[in-house]
Design a protein around this motif. Structure first.
Motif, PDB file in Angstrom:
ATOM      1  N   TYR A 134       0.869  -1.182   0.000  1.00 40.53           N
ATOM      2  CA  TYR A 134       0.000   0.000   0.000  1.00 40.53           C
ATOM      3  C   TYR A 134       0.905   1.231   0.000  1.00 40.53           C
ATOM      4  O   TYR A 134       0.995   1.964   0.985  1.00 40.53           O
ATOM      5  CB  TYR A 134      -0.917  -0.018   1.223  1.00 40.53           C
ATOM      6  CG  TYR A 134      -1.810  -1.237   1.312  1.00 40.53           C
ATOM      7  CD1 TYR A 134      -3.121  -1.198   0.844  1.00 40.53           C
ATOM      8  CD2 TYR A 134      -1.342  -2.438   1.853  1.00 40.53           C
ATOM      9  CE1 TYR A 134      -3.945  -2.315   0.927  1.00 40.53           C
ATOM     10  CE2 TYR A 134      -2.157  -3.562   1.931  1.00 40.53           C
ATOM     11  CZ  TYR A 134      -3.456  -3.488   1.466  1.00 40.53           C
ATOM     12  OH  TYR A 134      -4.270  -4.600   1.548  1.00 40.53           O
TER      13      TYR A 134
ATOM     14  N   VAL B  92      -8.770  -0.394   5.560  1.00 38.62           N
ATOM     15  CA  VAL B  92      -8.936  -1.557   4.699  1.00 38.62           C
ATOM     16  C   VAL B  92      -9.660  -2.694   5.414  1.00 38.62           C
ATOM     17  O   VAL B  92     -10.584  -3.301   4.869  1.00 38.62           O
ATOM     18  CB  VAL B  92      -7.565  -2.041   4.179  1.00 38.62           C
ATOM     19  CG1 VAL B  92      -7.715  -3.290   3.317  1.00 38.62           C
ATOM     20  CG2 VAL B  92      -6.868  -0.936   3.396  1.00 38.62           C
TER      21      VAL B  92
ATOM     22  N   TYR C  48      -5.532  -9.764   1.741  1.00 34.30           N
ATOM     23  CA  TYR C  48      -6.566  -8.964   1.068  1.00 34.30           C
ATOM     24  C   TYR C  48      -6.029  -8.406  -0.250  1.00 34.30           C
ATOM     25  O   TYR C  48      -6.714  -8.416  -1.277  1.00 34.30           O
ATOM     26  CB  TYR C  48      -7.016  -7.840   1.995  1.00 34.30           C
ATOM     27  CG  TYR C  48      -7.960  -6.846   1.352  1.00 34.30           C
ATOM     28  CD1 TYR C  48      -9.318  -7.126   1.237  1.00 34.30           C
ATOM     29  CD2 TYR C  48      -7.495  -5.635   0.858  1.00 34.30           C
ATOM     30  CE1 TYR C  48     -10.192  -6.214   0.656  1.00 34.30           C
ATOM     31  CE2 TYR C  48      -8.352  -4.719   0.271  1.00 34.30           C
ATOM     32  CZ  TYR C  48      -9.696  -5.012   0.168  1.00 34.30           C
ATOM     33  OH  TYR C  48     -10.550  -4.117  -0.416  1.00 34.30           O
ATOM     34  N   PHE C  49      -4.806  -7.915  -0.239  1.00 36.68           N
ATOM     35  CA  PHE C  49      -4.202  -7.331  -1.435  1.00 36.68           C
ATOM     36  C   PHE C  49      -4.064  -8.386  -2.535  1.00 36.68           C
ATOM     37  O   PHE C  49      -4.363  -8.131  -3.707  1.00 36.68           O
ATOM     38  CB  PHE C  49      -2.835  -6.733  -1.082  1.00 36.68           C
ATOM     39  CG  PHE C  49      -2.277  -5.816  -2.137  1.00 36.68           C
ATOM     40  CD1 PHE C  49      -1.622  -6.321  -3.244  1.00 36.68           C
ATOM     41  CD2 PHE C  49      -2.396  -4.447  -2.020  1.00 36.68           C
ATOM     42  CE1 PHE C  49      -1.101  -5.480  -4.216  1.00 36.68           C
ATOM     43  CE2 PHE C  49      -1.890  -3.592  -2.982  1.00 36.68           C
ATOM     44  CZ  PHE C  49      -1.245  -4.110  -4.086  1.00 36.68           C
TER      45      PHE C  49
ATOM     46  N   THR D  63      -7.709  -9.517  -3.733  1.00 37.25           N
ATOM     47  CA  THR D  63      -8.488  -8.476  -4.401  1.00 37.25           C
ATOM     48  C   THR D  63      -7.800  -7.978  -5.661  1.00 37.25           C
ATOM     49  O   THR D  63      -8.462  -7.674  -6.663  1.00 37.25           O
ATOM     50  CB  THR D  63      -8.724  -7.303  -3.436  1.00 37.25           C
ATOM     51  OG1 THR D  63      -9.292  -7.799  -2.227  1.00 37.25           O
ATOM     52  CG2 THR D  63      -9.655  -6.277  -4.050  1.00 37.25           C
TER      53      THR D  63
ATOM     54  N   VAL E 295      -8.055  -2.768  -5.163  1.00 33.92           N
ATOM     55  CA  VAL E 295      -7.635  -2.182  -3.889  1.00 33.92           C
ATOM     56  C   VAL E 295      -7.581  -0.664  -4.006  1.00 33.92           C
ATOM     57  O   VAL E 295      -8.085   0.077  -3.141  1.00 33.92           O
ATOM     58  CB  VAL E 295      -6.259  -2.747  -3.462  1.00 33.92           C
ATOM     59  CG1 VAL E 295      -5.666  -1.907  -2.334  1.00 33.92           C
ATOM     60  CG2 VAL E 295      -6.386  -4.190  -3.014  1.00 33.92           C
TER      61      VAL E 295
ATOM     62  N   HIS F  79     -10.319   2.072  -2.206  1.00 32.81           N
ATOM     63  CA  HIS F  79      -9.817   2.920  -1.114  1.00 32.81           C
ATOM     64  C   HIS F  79      -9.077   4.140  -1.635  1.00 32.81           C
ATOM     65  O   HIS F  79      -8.224   4.706  -0.948  1.00 32.81           O
ATOM     66  CB  HIS F  79      -8.891   2.095  -0.219  1.00 32.81           C
ATOM     67  CG  HIS F  79      -9.480   0.798   0.236  1.00 32.81           C
ATOM     68  ND1 HIS F  79     -10.488   0.721   1.179  1.00 32.81           N
ATOM     69  CD2 HIS F  79      -9.235  -0.483  -0.151  1.00 32.81           C
ATOM     70  CE1 HIS F  79     -10.817  -0.543   1.369  1.00 32.81           C
ATOM     71  NE2 HIS F  79     -10.081  -1.304   0.578  1.00 32.81           N
TER      72      HIS F  79
END
Length: 830
Positions: free
Chosen positions: A325, A342, A370-371, A374, A379, A383
């Motif tokens: 991120y 997140v 999650y990254f 998704t 991502v 967001h």
């Protein structure tokens, strides 16, 4: 339990041998150190451990597409191997030799000196169903998303508001990929000062037992540490490790080694009262982590470089969520902000005294999961406003990808789009390539000479050699017959005859006796007028070798048995072939090991001073090593009372942990292969070290290893042959009239065979000259390809050309003036 003096002696032997190696390296330090350092960052190929099936045409294309285009071209790593440091590949050269099979390579193994010594990766190749050379250029290039052939929802839907210069998109692209796409490369770790083995400042760091490469199925582990400030700076005070399900595996308080100046309680949550009764040291935590982490573990953390430095731990496979991120200009989000935005979770709240490392480790792990699940595009879109301030640039998919929708996706067109020069050289044929990039030649000699005369080599080149195919077609020996000949020769190399046995000895008894040396493929009882013998066929070459070394002269039920090889024409050059296999580039760092049952070792005595085969002795001397004890020698007799014990299973259970503990003292163990069938225990192991010196050290300590019931020898069977070996017992070769023929008739050398030997020698010589003319860091691929109508497997040989001075010149088998094989010293440049 092994006696302490035995273990100490084995360690002393290993240390002495490694001392010789270290002294040799010191003498040539000025010459070799720079090359070793350079070698760490040059391209190289490694085959994934679970890939033992023949390579398909599609898998070959995966490698060529990635080598030529790389991640910058939207191509992911091949599914069956890893090409490390792809960005430093300067050229790709493919040579397709038509008409040859894998059996041709091993039939003429001693003759093909260049191919067997300079290519460290060999994989069986499934015959293609169409024109391979044409298919290479015309194949469509598919951007890889982590699962070959699949297309995710995000690929088909339009993009609206995320520009390609977004820090996440510019780094990871738009496609959803597997976890390995986000593992930091060694260059990134070095650049950002992560602990890396061999780099200045990390000399005293402990290394985990990690594999050279990981896959998308490798487990993720969350890691977080808390530190206190001491006289020597920040030191570890608490460590937490969670598995891929978020379950806590380790949560330990650690006593810093130096005097604490500040407990940093506001951040660490550590107080003097908490650490007062603690006696756990950093070293103990390091040992626990090494035991908990599997070899293919990927560590996940937020700014995990700080955690690894506090642990004084080197681990090559990490995912840093602060770099997933990512913000512009190298700025990073706080873990607390990412978890809240997140994961919709509150961590590090004000009502708590300091951070909870287990909670932080779980948060970092889930952020990474999650990254990956998704994908970077979704991502960012989900967001965008909360994390990155909300970019509002509207771009369609064509502009984002930088590719016009109407542009051809053929491999040749993609190469030209990226400014890569291409070329095809060979006979005129159906090759889907612009004529300006083709050169047609009537002979292979002319073709290769023309290619080598070029002042500027093309980035991607394909050479198609057809003269061997003409020779094969003109030969009276059919391809299928030749294949059966080599299968028969391979069976003979894996076979021994033993006897005489008493009348009560059955096939099952013989199998139990001989499988202590390795897995037995088949046993056939041979009954003569007066005595009973047995024909034992092992699955691997090493099994037959150890049976000759350890069981010849064994006394069974009052009979001293003799173990010997078959006597026929196919065995005349076997000793030379085994010598060459022992020094083969794909075998030099590997050992074959079996563990005898204690009852069996009571029956067999090891010779105190026995010698290795000549080639390995020479190889050891070249590397400055002295071997005093090697493969076990001929055994003495056994008592008749031991026979009943011999009929019990004769191999103790082998585990990877046991083998690493035993053989790890000789050098770094990169991989252990324990082939076993479902429900069966492993009877042998292949141990791969990171250097041939470790193999020499282990062989030097073979007498001490025997006291632990281990028998070892250098590896002989190439890894890609395992699947082919099993198939060699399927049929018995037959002559033109359908009658079965014996090994002697099959292996008779005809004039056509001698002509073929000359053809193979010339081919190898020309390919060697071609290889030496290639630029440094060129991916060289040689494909031995049969016709599209044949079912016989071909062979793919792969190597990245390195113009580096070798620290030692290996001995190879050449040919003397009178035509007989002779040992010669040869370097890459001869």
């Amino acid at each position: 339990m092994e006696p302490s003096h035995s273990r100490k002696r084995r360690k002393d032997n290993a240390s002495a041998t490694q001392g010789d190696v270290k002294r040799l390296k010191t003498e040539t330090k000025g010459e070799n150190v720079s090359h070793c350092s350079h070698r760490l960052h040059t391209p190289r190929i490694s085959v994934l451990r679970d890939h033992q099936q023949p390579m398909t045409q599609d898998e070959l294309m995966e490698l060529l597409h990635f080598a030529a285009l790389g991640k910058a071209g939207g191509i992911g790593q091949p599914s069956w191997c890893r090409l490390h440091h792809q960005r430093k590949v300067k050229a790709v050269n493919v040579v397709v030799v038509e008409g040859l099979t894998q059996s041709h390579f091993y039939k003429h193994y001693l003759t093909l000196q260049h191919l067997r010594t300079h290519y460290s990766t060999r994989v069986s190749f499934t015959p293609p169903s169409n024109n391979l050379t044409s298919e290479i250029f015309s194949r469509e290039v598919h951007e890889w998303d982590g699962s070959p052939g699949s297309q995710t929802e995000q690929e088909s839907r339009p993009l609206h508001k995320v520009p390609n210069w977004h820090p996440v998109i510019s780094k990871f692209g738009t496609k959803r990929r597997g976890p390995t796409a986000y593992v930091l490369t060694q260059e990134e770790m070095i650049k950002k000062r992560y602990p890396v083995k061999g780099m200045p400042g990390f000399e005293d760091f402990v290394c985990t037992d990690s594999d050279a490469c990981v896959s998308d199925s490798s487990p993720l582990y969350g890691l977080d540490c808390e530190m206190c400030l001491t006289e020597r700076g920040n030191e570890l005070a608490r460590v937490s490790l969670v598995d891929s399900d978020g379950k806590c595996m380790l949560d330990e308080l650690v006593k810093p080694q130096n005097r604490i100046i500040n407990y940093l309680t506001r951040f660490s949550g550590i107080t003097a009262a908490m650490l007062q009764p603690i006696t756990t040291t950093l070293r103990e935590v390091q040992v626990k982590l090494r035991k908990l982490l599997p070899r293919d573990a990927v560590l996940v953390g937020h700014s995990i470089d700080n955690d690894l430095i506090a642990l004084k731990l080197n681990h090559p496979h990490v995912i840093d969520t602060s770099l997933l991120y990512r913000k512009e200009f190298g700025q990073k989000f706080k873990l607390k902000v990412l978890a809240e935005t997140v994961l919709q979770r509150q961590i590090q709240t004000a009502d708590r005294r300091g951070h909870n490392p287990t909670e932080d480790a779980v948060a970092a792990l889930e952020l990474a999961q999650y990254f990956v699940k998704t994908g970077p595009l979704q991502v960012v879109e989900r967001h965008l406003e909360e994390l990155w301030g909300g970019y509002t640039v509207d771009l369609n998919e064509s502009n984002l990808c930088g590719v016009a929708p109407t542009l051809s996706n053929r491999f040749a067109d993609r190469l030209q789009k990226h400014g890569r020069s291409i070329a095809y050289l060979g006979k005129r044929g159906d090759v889907e390539l612009d004529l300006s990039h083709q050169q047609w030649h009537n002979s292979d000699k002319e073709l290769l000479a023309s290619f080598r005369r070029q002042t500027t080599f093309p980035f991607f080149s394909v050479l198609r050699l057809s003269s061997v195919l003409d020779q094969v077609n003109n030969s009276s020996s059919h391809q299928e017959r030749h294949y059966q000949r080599v299968c028969g020769s391979l069976r003979d190399a894996r076979m021994v005859f033993a006897g005489p046995f008493s009348a009560g000895f059955s096939e099952k008894d013989v199998s139990r006796l001989f499988r202590c040396c390795g897995p037995v493929q088949k046993v056939k009882m041979l009954k003569t007028v007066a005595r009973i013998h047995a024909e034992i066929e092992f699955e691997l070459l090493e099994g037959a070798l150890l049976a000759l070394k350890t069981l010849n002269g064994l006394k069974v039920q009052g009979q001293t048995i003799k173990v010997q090889r078959p006597v026929n024409e196919s065995m005349l050059d076997l000793d030379l072939t085994l010598d060459a296999l022992m020094g083969d580039k794909i075998n030099t760092n590997q050992l074959y090991a079996v563990k005898f049952n204690p009852h069996m070792t009571n029956c067999i005595q090891i010779s105190a001073k026995s010698s290795l085969d000549a080639t390995f002795v020479h190889h050891a001397k070249v590397n400055g090593l002295k071997l005093d004890a090697c493969i076990p020698g001929l055994p003495h007799g056994v008592e008749e009372s031991s026979v009943a014990k011999q009929r019990r299973p004769t191999s103790s259970k082998l585990t990877e942990e046991m083998l690493r503990e035993t053989f790890g003292i000789f050098g770094k163990v990169e991989r252990i292969v324990l082939p076993t069938k479902p429900g069966k225990r492993a009877r042998y192991a292949c141990i791969k070290f990171d250097s041939s010196e470790a193999v020499c050290a282990a062989l030097n300590a073979s007498e001490d290893l025997w006291k632990e019931k281990y028998v070892i020898c250098p590896s002989l069977t190439p890894p890609h042959l395992h699947s082919w070996v099993t198939a060699t017992t399927a049929t018995t070769p037959k002559d033109s009239e359908g009658e079965a023929v014996n090994g002697e008739t099959l292996m008779h050398t005809s004039p056509q065979d001698q002509d073929m030997e000359d053809v193979m020698r010339r081919l190898d010589h020309r390919l060697g000259k071609l290889f030496r003319s290639l630029p440094e860091c060129t991916l060289s691929v040689v494909v031995l390809q049969t016709s599209t109508r044949s079912h016989l497997p071909g062979l793919c040989l792969i190597e990245v050309k390195q113009d580096l001075l070798e620290p030692a010149t290996p001995f190879t088998l050449g040919t003397s003036a009178n035509g007989t094989p002779a040992r010669t010293s040869q370097s890459n440049g001869t």
